[in-house]
Design a protein around this motif. Structure first.
Motif, PDB file in Angstrom:
ATOM      1  N   GLY C  97     -49.961  86.263  -0.896  1.00  0.00           N
ATOM      2  CA  GLY C  97     -50.866  85.419  -0.113  1.00  0.00           C
ATOM      3  C   GLY C  97     -52.279  85.617  -0.619  1.00  0.00           C
ATOM      4  O   GLY C  97     -52.599  86.660  -1.179  1.00  0.00           O
ATOM      5  N   LEU C 105     -60.190  76.306   4.085  1.00  0.00           N
ATOM      6  CA  LEU C 105     -59.345  75.682   5.104  1.00  0.00           C
ATOM      7  C   LEU C 105     -59.343  74.182   4.863  1.00  0.00           C
ATOM      8  O   LEU C 105     -60.352  73.608   4.475  1.00  0.00           O
ATOM      9  CB  LEU C 105     -59.879  75.984   6.507  1.00  0.00           C
ATOM     10  CG  LEU C 105     -59.735  77.415   6.988  1.00  0.00           C
ATOM     11  CD1 LEU C 105     -60.213  77.525   8.423  1.00  0.00           C
ATOM     12  CD2 LEU C 105     -58.295  77.897   6.888  1.00  0.00           C
ATOM     13  N   TRP C 106     -58.210  73.548   5.117  1.00  0.00           N
ATOM     14  CA  TRP C 106     -58.116  72.096   4.941  1.00  0.00           C
ATOM     15  C   TRP C 106     -58.792  71.420   6.125  1.00  0.00           C
ATOM     16  O   TRP C 106     -58.369  71.587   7.273  1.00  0.00           O
ATOM     17  CB  TRP C 106     -56.655  71.694   4.805  1.00  0.00           C
ATOM     18  CG  TRP C 106     -56.018  72.403   3.649  1.00  0.00           C
ATOM     19  CD1 TRP C 106     -56.488  72.458   2.366  1.00  0.00           C
ATOM     20  CD2 TRP C 106     -54.827  73.194   3.655  1.00  0.00           C
ATOM     21  NE1 TRP C 106     -55.671  73.229   1.589  1.00  0.00           N
ATOM     22  CE2 TRP C 106     -54.642  73.691   2.338  1.00  0.00           C
ATOM     23  CE3 TRP C 106     -53.903  73.529   4.626  1.00  0.00           C
ATOM     24  CZ2 TRP C 106     -53.569  74.497   1.979  1.00  0.00           C
ATOM     25  CZ3 TRP C 106     -52.832  74.334   4.275  1.00  0.00           C
ATOM     26  CH2 TRP C 106     -52.665  74.803   2.967  1.00  0.00           C
ATOM     27  N   MET C 109     -57.105  69.222   9.103  1.00  0.00           N
ATOM     28  CA  MET C 109     -56.050  69.780   9.942  1.00  0.00           C
ATOM     29  C   MET C 109     -56.667  70.804  10.893  1.00  0.00           C
ATOM     30  O   MET C 109     -57.630  71.483  10.551  1.00  0.00           O
ATOM     31  CB  MET C 109     -55.009  70.499   9.082  1.00  0.00           C
ATOM     32  CG  MET C 109     -54.313  69.596   8.099  1.00  0.00           C
ATOM     33  SD  MET C 109     -53.188  70.574   7.094  1.00  0.00           S
ATOM     34  CE  MET C 109     -52.698  69.325   5.905  1.00  0.00           C
ATOM     35  N   GLU C 117     -48.847  74.333   7.997  1.00  0.00           N
ATOM     36  CA  GLU C 117     -48.609  73.330   6.960  1.00  0.00           C
ATOM     37  C   GLU C 117     -47.487  73.724   5.992  1.00  0.00           C
ATOM     38  O   GLU C 117     -46.531  72.981   5.774  1.00  0.00           O
ATOM     39  CB  GLU C 117     -49.911  73.059   6.193  1.00  0.00           C
ATOM     40  CG  GLU C 117     -49.788  72.152   4.987  1.00  0.00           C
ATOM     41  CD  GLU C 117     -49.333  70.749   5.330  1.00  0.00           C
ATOM     42  OE1 GLU C 117     -49.486  70.352   6.505  1.00  0.00           O
ATOM     43  OE2 GLU C 117     -48.819  70.056   4.437  1.00  0.00           O
ATOM     44  N   ALA C 118     -47.616  74.925   5.402  1.00  0.00           N
ATOM     45  CA  ALA C 118     -46.622  75.338   4.405  1.00  0.00           C
ATOM     46  C   ALA C 118     -45.282  75.665   5.061  1.00  0.00           C
ATOM     47  O   ALA C 118     -44.231  75.487   4.450  1.00  0.00           O
ATOM     48  CB  ALA C 118     -47.131  76.538   3.616  1.00  0.00           C
ATOM     49  N   THR C 121     -43.878  72.012   5.310  1.00  0.00           N
ATOM     50  CA  THR C 121     -43.656  71.240   4.079  1.00  0.00           C
ATOM     51  C   THR C 121     -42.978  72.054   2.985  1.00  0.00           C
ATOM     52  O   THR C 121     -42.317  71.483   2.128  1.00  0.00           O
ATOM     53  CB  THR C 121     -44.971  70.668   3.519  1.00  0.00           C
ATOM     54  OG1 THR C 121     -45.910  71.728   3.385  1.00  0.00           O
ATOM     55  CG2 THR C 121     -45.556  69.605   4.406  1.00  0.00           C
ATOM     56  N   VAL C 122     -43.168  73.377   2.979  1.00  0.00           N
ATOM     57  CA  VAL C 122     -42.553  74.174   1.916  1.00  0.00           C
ATOM     58  C   VAL C 122     -41.262  74.819   2.401  1.00  0.00           C
ATOM     59  O   VAL C 122     -40.226  74.724   1.754  1.00  0.00           O
ATOM     60  CB  VAL C 122     -43.528  75.258   1.414  1.00  0.00           C
ATOM     61  CG1 VAL C 122     -42.875  76.068   0.310  1.00  0.00           C
ATOM     62  CG2 VAL C 122     -44.804  74.617   0.909  1.00  0.00           C
ATOM     63  N   ARG C 127     -41.181  71.413  13.402  1.00  0.00           N
ATOM     64  CA  ARG C 127     -42.554  71.524  13.895  1.00  0.00           C
ATOM     65  C   ARG C 127     -42.655  72.576  15.000  1.00  0.00           C
ATOM     66  O   ARG C 127     -43.614  73.326  15.068  1.00  0.00           O
ATOM     67  CB  ARG C 127     -43.034  70.182  14.449  1.00  0.00           C
ATOM     68  CG  ARG C 127     -43.112  69.099  13.422  1.00  0.00           C
ATOM     69  CD  ARG C 127     -44.464  68.367  13.460  1.00  0.00           C
ATOM     70  NE  ARG C 127     -44.717  67.785  12.148  1.00  0.00           N
ATOM     71  CZ  ARG C 127     -45.555  68.279  11.250  1.00  0.00           C
ATOM     72  NH1 ARG C 127     -46.267  69.360  11.536  1.00  0.00           N
ATOM     73  NH2 ARG C 127     -45.709  67.714  10.088  1.00  0.00           N
ATOM     74  N   ARG C 166     -53.210  81.932   7.991  1.00  0.00           N
ATOM     75  CA  ARG C 166     -52.484  80.979   7.142  1.00  0.00           C
ATOM     76  C   ARG C 166     -51.719  81.713   6.048  1.00  0.00           C
ATOM     77  O   ARG C 166     -50.567  81.395   5.753  1.00  0.00           O
ATOM     78  CB  ARG C 166     -53.473  79.984   6.531  1.00  0.00           C
ATOM     79  CG  ARG C 166     -52.849  79.006   5.575  1.00  0.00           C
ATOM     80  CD  ARG C 166     -53.841  77.967   5.108  1.00  0.00           C
ATOM     81  NE  ARG C 166     -54.846  78.523   4.199  1.00  0.00           N
ATOM     82  CZ  ARG C 166     -55.830  77.817   3.658  1.00  0.00           C
ATOM     83  NH1 ARG C 166     -55.956  76.525   3.950  1.00  0.00           N
ATOM     84  NH2 ARG C 166     -56.695  78.377   2.846  1.00  0.00           N
ATOM     85  N   LEU C 170     -46.712  82.959   5.854  1.00  0.00           N
ATOM     86  CA  LEU C 170     -45.641  82.871   4.868  1.00  0.00           C
ATOM     87  C   LEU C 170     -45.002  84.232   4.611  1.00  0.00           C
ATOM     88  O   LEU C 170     -44.161  84.366   3.722  1.00  0.00           O
ATOM     89  CB  LEU C 170     -46.178  82.273   3.570  1.00  0.00           C
ATOM     90  CG  LEU C 170     -46.679  80.836   3.745  1.00  0.00           C
ATOM     91  CD1 LEU C 170     -47.541  80.407   2.579  1.00  0.00           C
ATOM     92  CD2 LEU C 170     -45.497  79.890   3.909  1.00  0.00           C
TER      93      LEU C 170
END
Lengths: 214, 220, 268
Positions: C97, C105-106, C109, C117-118, C121-122, C127, C166, C170
């Motif tokens: 990470g 940061l995006w 969002m 997010e990941a 989508t990953v 949700r 974030r 993961l």
């Protein structure tokens, strides 16, 4: 000016709006394709896109409209003048919108994509989830601006015989000998539509404000 | 459809005359627009409130309406209020006022964009108001607004084509008239497009060269 | 008894930009479960080294092993490097990470959206599940209440803590920090450093590029001092900072004096 004539002007203004909205919409779609081609690593896509943008931004819209209006019949395509006008306006705004989009994509900070990369998003996911949404937000002000420019530029399609707001004002000014009145009313209507568009744009920007670049 | 070069060669003097009118009106409107636009921006920035409001309204109207409508108002409506102008002066006046509205907005944003600290630093070392404007604000602003000014110059070249509609004998009027006389409309319009395209590219190129030369004065 | 394999093993790593070489053959092992701080003057190559470990930069030569797996390139029998297939690269990187200096940061969002997010989508989580895990991570950095806020509505310290959440979401084995407090106001660095300290206590493997010498000295189990693209010193803080000090380190500490460094420099 009688109420009937004013109603005629209002109708013509509506027609101007329809032509402008259609051009902006078609132009956005074409612009996305042109932008994608311009950002492509393949020269055979990038090069024609560059020429397209340079040509439509470098030649007066009036000349473009006259060219398309005369070129289409010369190569055997007979269409009503409004179609020629739509083609001209759409291609012109497409060139500008492609550049706006390119600017938006270029302004997405690299770090945001690195963060996505570290989170394991694939290049396509990075484009769809991070790059495109941020770039589109960044181009909203430019899009509103372009809409206003096209609305004003649409007055030129009167030259190829489309009976929109400017042409209607011209006709009425000639037949009533009151050019001051009819051109002023036309100007006022353009101004009013522009203010509505600008106001809508400001609202849209406010709606997107929470998600702006921190 | 074939391009007959002889037609173009025969009409070369007329084409050159039209080009001359285009260039002349363009450069004159550019100069007048910049001068007038700067005056409007300065009055809005430094002048009394009510005047600023009136100028703002005028700029909004000029920027919110099509140039074609403005030129129709001036040329066809003018005689009804005692302004009787020939096509060329009417075109020049209309284009200059139109340009001034846009230039004034560019300059106004430029005034605002100069960092306050630069002005404060000048106040601290004792520069007068006028000196601050002349020595600090204007030079810094010029650097900031140069790209937009070049952009506006390009827009103005293209707007000169619209003057053909009120019969100003500039390039578009001359060349499209030539085209319809000779039944070579498409060819002559391509020639016309090429001329404008070269003008615009040259203008953009010159602007970028100027920016490069001035870039060393740019503040961090 | 065999020593536990290092979390990251770096061998003869070189990195050039065009003609200029910024890393000249780095050899370094990062211990598992420990906090390693990379310090050094600006231009010493510490951020570049970290970005190579994250595979955001591709090293010009040399190898990096992450949890025993080659990262990006594999050295073949004849000594030549071979680029690994994209799937392998992604697999190895998924254990790492990264927390950036500029948060990254995006903006479109929410805080929770950034964290999940990941996961969606990953990793393909639903949700709901992603939301629960994301909330847990936000709770861990003390920002549960800010989940629905956008980055533009958060302070710098809060943004950086969301960025840490974030990265944590993961479940990486290794966390990299690239000057995580350098763009924060001084009064906001504490909250971020506290989160990092807690992570260290939990046994997370962390590599931290930092100018916070006080943090490095108290939280770092190992200090790596880089100078001109080379590892000059590598050891526990007590050893490195105690006199007699390497003259380059003393020079560096004097230039980058913060409160923590001043404390260290004071003769006992």
């Amino acid at each position: 000016m009688t109420a009937r004539l004013f109603e005629l002007m209002l109708k013509a203004a509506g027609y101007t709006v329809v032509i402008s909205v259609a051009s902006i919409g078609i132009g956005l779609l074409v612009g996305i394709l042109v932008c994608a081609a311009k950002l492509s690593p393949r020269p055979w896509l990038r090069w024609p896109a560059g020429v397209f943008v340079s040509f439509f931004r470098g030649v007066p819209l009036l000349v473009q409209l006259l060219l398309i209006y005369n070129l289409l019949p010369a190569v055997g395509i007979v269409v009503p003048s409004v179609v020629a006008a739509l083609v001209g306006l759409s291609l012109c705004t497409a060139a500008y919108q492609a550049e706006n989009l390119r600017g938006g994509f270029a302004s997405v900070p690299r770090g945001l994509l690195e963060a996505a990369d570290m989170a394991g998003l694939s290049p396509w996911q990075q484009f769809r989830r991070i790059r495109a949404p941020i770039a589109l937000r960044l181009t909203v002000p430019a899009l509103v601006n372009e809409a206003i420019l096209i609305l004003k530029a649409s007055s030129l399609v009167s030259v190829v015989g489309v009976i929109e707001l400017t042409r209607t004002a011209q006709n009425l000014a000639a037949s009533t000998y009151e050019p001051l009145l009819f051109y002023s009313v036309a100007g006022g209507l353009y101004l009013a539509i522009n203010w509505i568009v600008a106001g809508g744009g400001a609202l849209a920007e406010r709606g997107l404000r929470r998600g702006r670049l921190a | 459809m074939s391009f007959d070069l002889a037609v173009v060669v025969a009409a070369l003097p007329a084409i050159l005359a039209g080009l001359q009118v285009t260039l002349g009106i363009w450069l004159a409107a550019l100069a007048l627009g910049i001068g007038l636009g700067f005056a409007v921006a300065a009055l809005r920035h430094f002048g009394p409130g009510p005047l600023g409001l009136a100028l703002r309204l005028a700029v909004e109207v000029l920027r919110g309406t099509p140039f074609l409508i403005q030129i129709f108002l001036l040329y066809f409506g003018g005689p009804f209020v005692g302004i009787r102008l020939d096509p060329v002066p009417a075109g020049l006046l209309g284009l200059s006022v139109y340009a001034a509205a846009y230039f004034s907005e560019i300059f106004r944003a430029g005034f605002v964009a100069v960092p306050r600290g630069h002005v404060e630093a000048a106040q601290c070392v004792g520069l007068s108001r006028a000196q601050i404007v002349r020595r600090i604000l204007v030079p810094e602003m010029t650097m900031l607004v140069l790209p937009q000014c070049v952009n506006m110059a390009v827009i103005l070249v293209k707007e000169t084509a619209i003057l053909s509609i009120i019969a100003v004998p500039e390039a578009t009027a001359v060349i499209s008239a030539l085209g319809s006389q000779q039944y070579a409309f498409v060819e002559s319009l391509f020639l016309l497009a090429l001329i404008y395209w070269l003008l615009v590219e040259a203008c953009g190129w010159a602007g970028r060269a100027l920016e490069r030369r001035l870039s060393k004065f740019r503040f961090a | 008894m065999t020593l536990p394999a290092p979390a990251i093993a770096i061998r003869r790593l070189c990195k050039s930009y065009g003609q200029t070489e910024v890393l000249h053959g780095i050899d370094l092992e990062i211990a598992r479960g420990a906090t390693t701080c990379l310090i050094g003057p600006s231009g010493s190559g510490k951020s570049t080294l970290l970005r190579c470990i994250a595979f955001l930069e591709e090293a010009t030569s040399g190898t990096i092993l992450v949890n025993g797996q080659p990262l990006g390139f594999e050295e073949q029998a004849d000594g030549r490097r071979r680029r690994l297939p994209q799937a392998r690269i992604r697999e190895v990187r998924s254990g790492i990470g990264m927390v950036f200096q500029q948060f990254n940061l995006w903006p479109h969002m929410t805080a929770l959206g950034n964290v999940t997010e990941a996961l969606v989508t990953v990793q393909g989580l639903s949700r709901r599940e992603a939301g629960e895990r994301g909330m847990a991570q936000l709770r861990r950095v003390g920002l549960e209440a800010r989940a629905r806020h956008y980055p533009s509505e958060l302070s710098g310290g809060q943004q950086q803590r969301v960025a840490i959440a974030r990265a944590l979401a993961l479940e990486p084995k290794i966390l990299l920090f690239d000057e995580p407090t350098a763009s924060l106001d001084p009064e906001l660095t504490g909250e971020v450093l506290n989160v990092m300290r807690d992570l260290g206590d939990e046994g997370m493997t962390m590599v931290v590029v930092t100018h916070e010498i006080g943090f490095a000295a108290t939280v770092g189990q190992r200090i790596v001092f880089l100078d001109h693209g080379r590892v000059l010193l590598n050891g526990p803080p007590a050893e490195l900072f105690a006199p007699p000090r390497h003259p380059r380190l003393t020079q560096f500490l004097e230039t980058y004096l913060d409160r923590g460094a001043a404390m260290l420099l004071k003769p006992a």
